[in-house]
Structure formats: structure tokens, C-alpha cells
Write an enzyme that holds these catalytic residues in place. Structure first.
Site, PDB file in Angstrom:
ATOM      1  N   LYS A  41      18.795  -2.097  -4.565  1.00 16.73           N
ATOM      2  CA  LYS A  41      18.056  -3.230  -3.976  1.00 16.73           C
ATOM      3  C   LYS A  41      16.758  -2.806  -3.290  1.00 16.73           C
ATOM      4  CE  LYS A  41      21.778  -6.087  -4.590  1.00 16.73           C
ATOM      5  NZ  LYS A  41      21.904  -7.286  -5.364  1.00 16.73           N
ATOM      6  N   ASP A  87      29.571   1.875  -0.259  1.00 21.30           N
ATOM      7  CA  ASP A  87      28.604   1.138  -1.074  1.00 21.30           C
ATOM      8  C   ASP A  87      27.580   0.489  -0.137  1.00 21.30           C
ATOM      9  OD1 ASP A  87      27.171  -0.497  -2.744  1.00 21.30           O
ATOM     10  OD2 ASP A  87      28.914  -1.230  -3.856  1.00 21.30           O
ATOM     11  N   TYR A 121      32.275  -6.881  -4.110  1.00 26.80           N
ATOM     12  CA  TYR A 121      31.552  -6.789  -5.385  1.00 26.80           C
ATOM     13  C   TYR A 121      30.813  -5.458  -5.417  1.00 26.80           C
ATOM     14  CZ  TYR A 121      28.194  -7.898  -9.100  1.00 26.80           C
ATOM     15  OH  TYR A 121      27.441  -7.888 -10.256  1.00 26.80           O
TER      16      TYR A 121
HETATM   17  C1  LIG Z   1      27.519  -4.074  -2.763  1.00 20.16           C
HETATM   18  C2  LIG Z   1      26.959  -4.067  -4.157  1.00 20.16           C
HETATM   19  N1  LIG Z   1      27.177  -3.004  -4.960  1.00 20.16           N
HETATM   20  C3  LIG Z   1      26.675  -2.942  -6.194  1.00 20.16           C
HETATM   21  C4  LIG Z   1      25.918  -3.972  -6.709  1.00 20.16           C
HETATM   22  C5  LIG Z   1      25.363  -3.896  -8.098  1.00 20.16           C
HETATM   23  O1  LIG Z   1      23.977  -3.734  -8.057  1.00 20.16           O
HETATM   24  P1  LIG Z   1      23.063  -4.202  -9.293  1.00 20.16           P
HETATM   25  O2  LIG Z   1      23.070  -5.693  -9.303  1.00 20.16           O
HETATM   26  O3  LIG Z   1      21.716  -3.615  -8.986  1.00 20.16           O
HETATM   27  O4  LIG Z   1      23.667  -3.623 -10.515  1.00 20.16           O
HETATM   28  C6  LIG Z   1      25.665  -5.089  -5.915  1.00 20.16           C
HETATM   29  C7  LIG Z   1      24.848  -6.210  -6.442  1.00 20.16           C
HETATM   30  O5  LIG Z   1      24.696  -7.245  -5.854  1.00 20.16           O
HETATM   31  C8  LIG Z   1      26.197  -5.143  -4.617  1.00 20.16           C
HETATM   32  O6  LIG Z   1      26.017  -6.211  -3.834  1.00 20.16           O
END
Ligand SMILES: Cc1ncc(COP(=O)(O)O)c(C=O)c1O
Length: 402
Positions: free
Chosen positions: A257, A230, A146
Site C-alpha cells: 500500500k 501483516d 484478510y
Molecule cells: C492486511 C492485508 N494484507 C494483504 C493484502 C493484499 O494486498 P494487495 O491487495 O496489494 O495484494 C491486503 C489488501 O488489502 C491487506 O489489507
């Protein structure tokens, strides 16, 4: 009260009725929906949350891994309260942005930073930067990971995507070297970037294999493509990010986060020459805006949260994670993860499991995710382990009855 009756109270609560009248399914985030209606939080203190019925739970969700210190950490609140007196957002930058970028650079050694309001924006913009920098189109990413909700990272064929929006995106099984090699042979010189999460939560939180990560790093370098790691969730696992455990340096990372200290945030960081694509002084820069990007509330909260989360705090929290995982595994619970992050992998109804643990006083992610916080003590770990183990047993029993 039976588990069914416990749940029902939330479904028939006036908040649920009011919420459903104005919001599909009663709230704004798909991820937080539980049937018949989610509890609504009223108070967060340390590692505990009280909902509208006065039910208290240990927060292992921590707003999907972002609250590294749990709720209402005094140092963060004091700093934010001071910022509130002097203005919360401006049409010019503030020093707080420099300070957070300096701290992150010192920790991670990624040279340049840019902030956004979410991880989704960060991922979207990192991909655009990679395409602009390389002048190429194709993105490779991995099944089940994700990366937020931008068109290019949601599952192919997801409702609402226009035809062809992801035609330059290849989605491969993570860890499958042969599939990866076939894909890069097929793509040839048109590979812009490979996007990878080294501990993909939704794909089951199994750490990536060192060999595969090295292979991707070598291939992207050889092809002049970028490796984007990521780290939106995983930055909490090591001062320099989870990639440092693999001894691998990305060209770009995305973060979010915990670096916002409880406020909305995202970031792209990496090589100076790559981030130069955003420089407004060049002829055709990649545009990066965001009315609230790098606002001083988020920047200050993030800096203080990270200052309070030094190397010792990181390894203590990871150690707590190892202890908890061990307790669960030795009781026969299937669990994956690394350090302070874990995922329960029981092949049981996730909704039922969520409610079972919630009723027993532990709040998880709706997919069985647990993210520990520095507000937890050893006695909290005992309580969490007990609730999870008993909930697994209850759900397994229910499954075998059906
Ligand atoms: C690995 C990863 N990348 C990107 C995101 C997207 O972040 P946001 O929810 O702040 O848009 C998340 C969200 O949980 C994530 O777990």
C-alpha cells in the site's frame, strides 16, 4: 433525485454496458463492485475524486488505504515524471530500490527488505520463507483477517482451491488464548509460523489485545517458529509500523500500500538470517522474481511518499482519525479502528450504505472502511462526518421500513 434513481444512472451508463461486455461484473477487482455498476473515476485531485458523471466525492477509500497523500501529490508526480524520462523498468536493479529499502530500514529497524508488486505476493512469499527457514509446514492464522488472495490465506473451502492445499493451515479465532494453546499443543514441533494482522480490517478493525500479541510472540519464540505480522495496511499508523505500538518485533513483516506512493507494491522484511533463504548463492534458495518487482517508478514514488509522511504527519493524521471517530461515536454511529483507519460497523446493508455516502459526496470502501489522507483538512472531516451520520440514519430508516 431519489437514492434509487441516483444509483440507476450508473447502471445504465454506457461505461457499465461496455465494461460488462468484456469483464465479469464490469471490472477487475471483486472489492470494488457495487450494484448495479460502480462509478468510474475520471479525475483525482488531493482528497477529491470526480467520476464519469461529474459527481465529486471526498476520497476516504484512497485506493483501499494506499494513497496516504490522496491524489496527484506534486512531489510524487515530479519525482515520477523524472523517472519516466530515464526508463521505467530494467533487467538489472536500480539505485531507487536501495534508497527505499534504506529508508524503510531506518524507520522500522527491520534489517532486510525485498519488494514485490502486491501485498498478496508479499504474504505468499513470507509464508514460503518461513516454511523454508524452519523446515516445517504448519501455518496458524486468524479468522476474518484478510491477507490477499493466495491459496493459503483465503477462507478454507473457498471455490477454486484444490483439495488439501490448506491442510497445513489452522485458522483460529483471534484473541482466543485457549484455542491458540490447544492448537500449538496439537501442532507440536511442526509450527512454521503464525500470521497475524494487529488491526484486521475485514474482521471489524478491532485492535489486537496486547496480552494475546505477547502470548503469540512468546510461544513462537519458544517453539522456534516465526511470527509474521501483516503490516500491509497498518504500516501507516506509526513510523516503525503498528507492531511498534505493541512493543513487539516480528521475525517477518509484510508491507504494501503506502510504500508504493500510489503504484503497485508489496514487501517482505525482517531478520537477516530468515531473508537469507532468498539468497541465490545458497544451494536451494527460495525463488523470488517478479518482472516488475522493485521497478524504479514504484520505488521512487514510495520513497517520496514516505519522506512526505514523517512522524509529525503520521501523528497529525492519526489525530484527525481520532477526531472523526469521536464525532461519529458521539452521534451514535458504531465505528472501530485506530488512528487514520476506521471501519463503520452498522448492521445495515453495506451496498446501500456505500451508495448513501457516495451520493452525499464521500467515497468509502465497500465494507465501510475509511482511510484518511494528508490531503484532508478539518473542514473535510466535518463534511465526512455529516455524510456518514446522515447515511447511517437513512439506511437505518430504510431497514425499519422494510
Ligand atoms: C492486511 C492485508 N494484507 C494483504 C493484502 C493484499 O494486498 P494487495 O491487495 O496489494 O495484494 C491486503 C489488501 O488489502 C491487506 O489489507
Amino acid at each position: 433525485m431519489s437514492a434509487t434513481e441516483f444509483r440507476k444512472q450508473y447502471g445504465s451508463h454506457p461505461f457499465a454496458t461496455r465494461a460488462k461486455a468484456v469483464m465479469t461484473s464490469g471490472n477487475t477487482r471483486s472489492t470494488v463492485f457495487v450494484d448495479p455498476a460502480p462509478p468510474y473515476a475520471e479525475l483525482g485531485q488531493g482528497c477529491r475524486v470526480t467520476d464519469q458523471l461529474g459527481h465529486v466525492s471526498i476520497d476516504c477509500n484512497n485506493n483501499y488505504t494506499s494513497l496516504i497523500h490522496g491524489h496527484a501529490r506534486r512531489q510524487i508526480n515530479d519525482a515520477v515524471t523524472r523517472v519516466l524520462q530515464t526508463g521505467t523498468a530494467f533487467g538489472i536493479p536500480t539505485e531507487s530500490e536501495i534508497a527505499l529499502a534504506e529508508l524503510l530500514k531506518e524507520r522500522t529497524s527491520y534489517q532486510q527488505w525485498r519488494f514485490s508488486n502486491s501485498g498478496t505476493e508479499a504474504v505468499m512469499t513470507a509464508i514460503r520463507a518461513a516454511r523454508a527457514y524452519t523446515g516445517r509446514d504448519v501455518l496458524i492464522r486468524f479468522e476474518g483477517s484478510y491477507h490477499g488472495t493466495a491459496d493459503v490465506v483465503v477462507p478454507k473451502g473457498a471455490p477454486g482451491l484444490s483439495a488439501g492445499v490448506d491442510k497445513d493451515v489452522l485458522v483460529l479465532p483471534q484473541g482466543d488464548r485457549d484455542a491458540f494453546d490447544r492448537a500449538i499443543e496439537y501442532v507440536g514441533g511442526n509450527l512454521a509460523a503464525v500470521l497475524i494482522d494487529l488491526l484486521p480490517n475485514r474482521a471489524g478493525m478491532k485492535p489486537a489485545e496486547q496480552d494475546f500479541v505477547d502470548h503469540v510472540r512468546a510461544a513462537t519464540t519458544r517453539l522456534g517458529a516465526l511470527m509474521i505480522i501483516d503490516e500491509v495496511i497498518t504500516l501507516r499508523l506509526a513510523e516503525a509500523g503498528f507492531a511498534s505500538k505493541y512493543n513487539v518485533q516480528a521475525d517477518l513483516i509484510t508491507a504494501g500500500k503506502i510504500i508504493g506512493g500510489g503504484f503497485p507494491v508489496g514487501a517482505v522484511a525482517g531478520r537477516q538470517d530468515v531473508l537469507a533463504v532468498f539468497d541465490p548463492r545458497i544451494t536451494t534458495p527460495v525463488s523470488w522474481g517478479g518482472t516488475f518487482s522493485a521497478n524504479p517508478v514504484t520505488m521512487t514514488a514510495g520513497r517520496v511518499a514516505l519522506e512526505e509522511y514523517d512522524n509529525t504527519a503520521i501523528s497529525d493524521l492519526n489525530n484527525f482519525g481520532d477526531i472523526l471517530r469521536e464525532k461519529l461515536l458521539s452521534a451514535g454511529v458504531l465505528v472501530n479502528g485506530y488512528g487514520s483507519l476506521m471501519r463503520i460497523l452498522e448492521p445495515v446493508s453495506q451496498q446501500n450504505f456505500w451508495w448513501e455516502t457516495y451520493e452525499r459526496g464521500v467515497m468509502l470502501g465497500t465494507n465501510g472502511l475509511l482511510a484518511l489522507s494528508t490531503a484532508m483538512k478539518m473542514s473535510d472531516l466535518e463534511e465526512i462526518a455529516k455524510a456518514v451520520i446522515n447515511s447511517v440514519a437513512a439506511v437505518r430508516e430504510r431497514c425499519s421500513d422494510e
